[in-house]
Design a protein around this motif. Structure first.
Motif, PDB file in Angstrom:
ATOM      1  N   ALA A  21      10.320 -35.734  -0.079  1.00 39.91           N
ATOM      2  CA  ALA A  21      10.462 -34.917   1.015  1.00 39.91           C
ATOM      3  C   ALA A  21      11.915 -34.681   1.298  1.00 39.91           C
ATOM      4  N   HIS A  22      12.843 -35.628   1.023  1.00 38.58           N
ATOM      5  CA  HIS A  22      14.324 -35.514   1.582  1.00 38.58           C
ATOM      6  C   HIS A  22      14.828 -34.559   0.448  1.00 38.58           C
ATOM      7  N   GLN A  23      14.558 -34.591  -0.880  1.00 37.18           N
ATOM      8  CA  GLN A  23      14.977 -33.814  -1.755  1.00 37.18           C
ATOM      9  C   GLN A  23      14.492 -32.392  -1.513  1.00 37.18           C
ATOM     10  N   ARG A  24      13.206 -31.872  -1.047  1.00 38.25           N
ATOM     11  CA  ARG A  24      12.999 -30.785  -0.690  1.00 38.25           C
ATOM     12  C   ARG A  24      13.616 -30.157   0.858  1.00 38.25           C
ATOM     13  N   ARG A  25      13.995 -30.948   1.483  1.00 42.50           N
ATOM     14  CA  ARG A  25      14.505 -30.578   2.793  1.00 42.50           C
ATOM     15  C   ARG A  25      15.987 -30.009   2.444  1.00 42.50           C
ATOM     16  N   ARG A  26      16.685 -30.901   1.328  1.00 43.99           N
ATOM     17  CA  ARG A  26      18.046 -30.586   1.174  1.00 43.99           C
ATOM     18  C   ARG A  26      18.409 -29.348   0.274  1.00 43.99           C
TER      19      ARG A  26
ATOM     20  N   GLU B 125       0.671 -34.315   3.570  1.00 46.29           N
ATOM     21  CA  GLU B 125       1.932 -35.237   3.079  1.00 46.29           C
ATOM     22  C   GLU B 125       1.465 -35.992   1.804  1.00 46.29           C
ATOM     23  N   ILE B 126      -0.226 -36.474   1.742  1.00 48.37           N
ATOM     24  CA  ILE B 126      -0.425 -37.308   0.636  1.00 48.37           C
ATOM     25  C   ILE B 126      -0.750 -36.305  -0.611  1.00 48.37           C
ATOM     26  N   ALA B 127      -1.082 -35.177  -0.501  1.00 48.16           N
ATOM     27  CA  ALA B 127      -1.181 -34.159  -1.730  1.00 48.16           C
ATOM     28  C   ALA B 127       0.213 -33.796  -2.047  1.00 48.16           C
ATOM     29  N   ARG B 128       1.127 -33.423  -1.255  1.00 52.21           N
ATOM     30  CA  ARG B 128       2.550 -33.000  -1.758  1.00 52.21           C
ATOM     31  C   ARG B 128       3.353 -33.971  -2.356  1.00 52.21           C
ATOM     32  N   ASN B 129       2.883 -35.204  -1.834  1.00 53.49           N
ATOM     33  CA  ASN B 129       4.160 -36.268  -2.168  1.00 53.49           C
ATOM     34  C   ASN B 129       3.587 -37.518  -3.131  1.00 53.49           C
ATOM     35  N   ARG B 130       2.278 -37.335  -3.692  1.00 53.85           N
ATOM     36  CA  ARG B 130       1.650 -38.380  -4.618  1.00 53.85           C
ATOM     37  C   ARG B 130       2.604 -38.413  -5.962  1.00 53.85           C
ATOM     38  N   LYS B 131       2.612 -39.565  -6.562  1.00 51.24           N
ATOM     39  CA  LYS B 131       3.421 -39.675  -7.705  1.00 51.24           C
ATOM     40  C   LYS B 131       2.484 -38.985  -8.925  1.00 51.24           C
ATOM     41  N   PRO B 132       3.104 -38.575  -9.984  1.00 52.72           N
ATOM     42  CA  PRO B 132       2.300 -37.812 -10.853  1.00 52.72           C
ATOM     43  C   PRO B 132       1.219 -38.673 -11.319  1.00 52.72           C
TER      44      PRO B 132
ATOM     45  N   MET C 100      18.424 -41.041  -6.664  1.00 56.49           N
ATOM     46  CA  MET C 100      17.948 -40.577  -5.407  1.00 56.49           C
ATOM     47  C   MET C 100      18.323 -41.370  -4.381  1.00 56.49           C
ATOM     48  N   SER C 101      18.652 -40.793  -3.216  1.00 58.88           N
ATOM     49  CA  SER C 101      19.015 -41.411  -1.936  1.00 58.88           C
ATOM     50  C   SER C 101      17.684 -41.568  -1.125  1.00 58.88           C
ATOM     51  N   CYS C 102      17.908 -42.430  -0.158  1.00 51.28           N
ATOM     52  CA  CYS C 102      16.813 -42.788   0.966  1.00 51.28           C
ATOM     53  C   CYS C 102      17.398 -42.727   2.218  1.00 51.28           C
ATOM     54  N   ILE C 103      16.465 -42.130   3.025  1.00 50.29           N
ATOM     55  CA  ILE C 103      16.940 -41.702   4.364  1.00 50.29           C
ATOM     56  C   ILE C 103      16.082 -42.792   5.173  1.00 50.29           C
ATOM     57  N   GLU C 104      16.973 -43.418   5.825  1.00 52.41           N
ATOM     58  CA  GLU C 104      16.100 -44.427   6.905  1.00 52.41           C
ATOM     59  C   GLU C 104      15.317 -43.855   8.134  1.00 52.41           C
ATOM     60  N   SER C 105      15.757 -42.834   8.504  1.00 53.90           N
ATOM     61  CA  SER C 105      14.890 -42.201   9.699  1.00 53.90           C
ATOM     62  C   SER C 105      14.558 -40.781   9.503  1.00 53.90           C
TER      63      SER C 105
ATOM     64  N   ILE D 232      14.556 -37.057  10.621  1.00 55.50           N
ATOM     65  CA  ILE D 232      15.435 -36.025  11.364  1.00 55.50           C
ATOM     66  C   ILE D 232      15.049 -35.653  12.722  1.00 55.50           C
ATOM     67  N   SER D 233      13.648 -35.340  12.886  1.00 56.87           N
ATOM     68  CA  SER D 233      13.389 -35.016  14.000  1.00 56.87           C
ATOM     69  C   SER D 233      11.675 -35.435  14.230  1.00 56.87           C
ATOM     70  N   ASN D 234      11.072 -35.493  15.298  1.00 63.24           N
ATOM     71  CA  ASN D 234       9.655 -35.912  15.488  1.00 63.24           C
ATOM     72  C   ASN D 234       8.759 -34.898  14.558  1.00 63.24           C
ATOM     73  N   ARG D 235       9.377 -33.643  14.199  1.00 58.72           N
ATOM     74  CA  ARG D 235       8.493 -32.808  13.424  1.00 58.72           C
ATOM     75  C   ARG D 235       8.232 -33.230  12.099  1.00 58.72           C
ATOM     76  N   TYR D 236       9.172 -34.165  11.507  1.00 61.31           N
ATOM     77  CA  TYR D 236       8.872 -34.687  10.037  1.00 61.31           C
ATOM     78  C   TYR D 236       8.209 -36.055  10.138  1.00 61.31           C
ATOM     79  N   LEU D 237       7.735 -36.541   9.145  1.00 58.87           N
ATOM     80  CA  LEU D 237       7.350 -37.805   8.882  1.00 58.87           C
ATOM     81  C   LEU D 237       8.546 -38.704   8.513  1.00 58.87           C
ATOM     82  N   SER D 238       8.509 -39.934   9.340  1.00 63.04           N
ATOM     83  CA  SER D 238       9.418 -40.957   9.049  1.00 63.04           C
ATOM     84  C   SER D 238       9.288 -41.729   8.149  1.00 63.04           C
ATOM     85  N   GLN D 239      10.006 -42.534   7.719  1.00 63.67           N
ATOM     86  CA  GLN D 239       9.561 -43.591   6.632  1.00 63.67           C
ATOM     87  C   GLN D 239       8.687 -44.644   6.903  1.00 63.67           C
TER      88      GLN D 239
END
Length: 125
Positions: A68-73, A48-55, A1-6, A8-15
């Motif tokens: 989140a990046h994988q879901r956007r793509r 964000e917490i509910a959607r992106n927790r680890k198993p 998996m790749s990691c995005i540093e920043s 895409i817009s203010n609409r999304y949460l950043s790292q």
């Protein structure tokens, strides 16, 4: 998996936002306090917490950011690349100016109150 540093817009949460969420959870802060600090709504932080927790239930910011990046793509389906009949039909109708909107006469777009014409939205090829 790749990691995005920043983000895409203010609409999304950043790292950095996700790191701040993880730090706040580790300090057992309320979600509303975390949301206020990063400048987002508390509903966004809850989602964000509910959607992106680890198993296993833990929230890790790098894992969350990659999820989140994988879901956007999402791959875009190109209809004209797979449907020759549709491509020819649209190309034929676009070749004749009177034919492109002829079947739309009388149909109005309720949001704009004018006749909808697909010619401006469809590009064959």
């Amino acid at each position: 998996m790749s990691c995005i540093e920043s983000s895409i817009s203010n609409r999304y949460l950043s790292q950095d936002d996700r790191i701040e969420i993880a730090d706040g959870l580790a300090r057992e802060e309320t979600v509303t306090a975390i949301a206020k600090r990063i400048g987002k709504s508390f509903q966004s932080v809850y989602k964000e917490i509910a959607r992106n927790r680890k198993p296993d239930g833990r929230y890790q910011p790098w894992y969350a950011h990659n999820q989140a990046h994988q879901r956007r793509r999402r791959p875009k389906v190109r209809v004209f690349a797979h449907d020759d009949t549709l491509r020819r039909l649209v190309a034929d109708k676009l070749g004749r100016p009177e034919g492109a909107c002829r079947h739309q006469e009388g149909r109005e777009d309720p949001r704009r109150r004018r006749v909808a014409c697909p010619r401006s939205r469809v590009r064959p090829g």
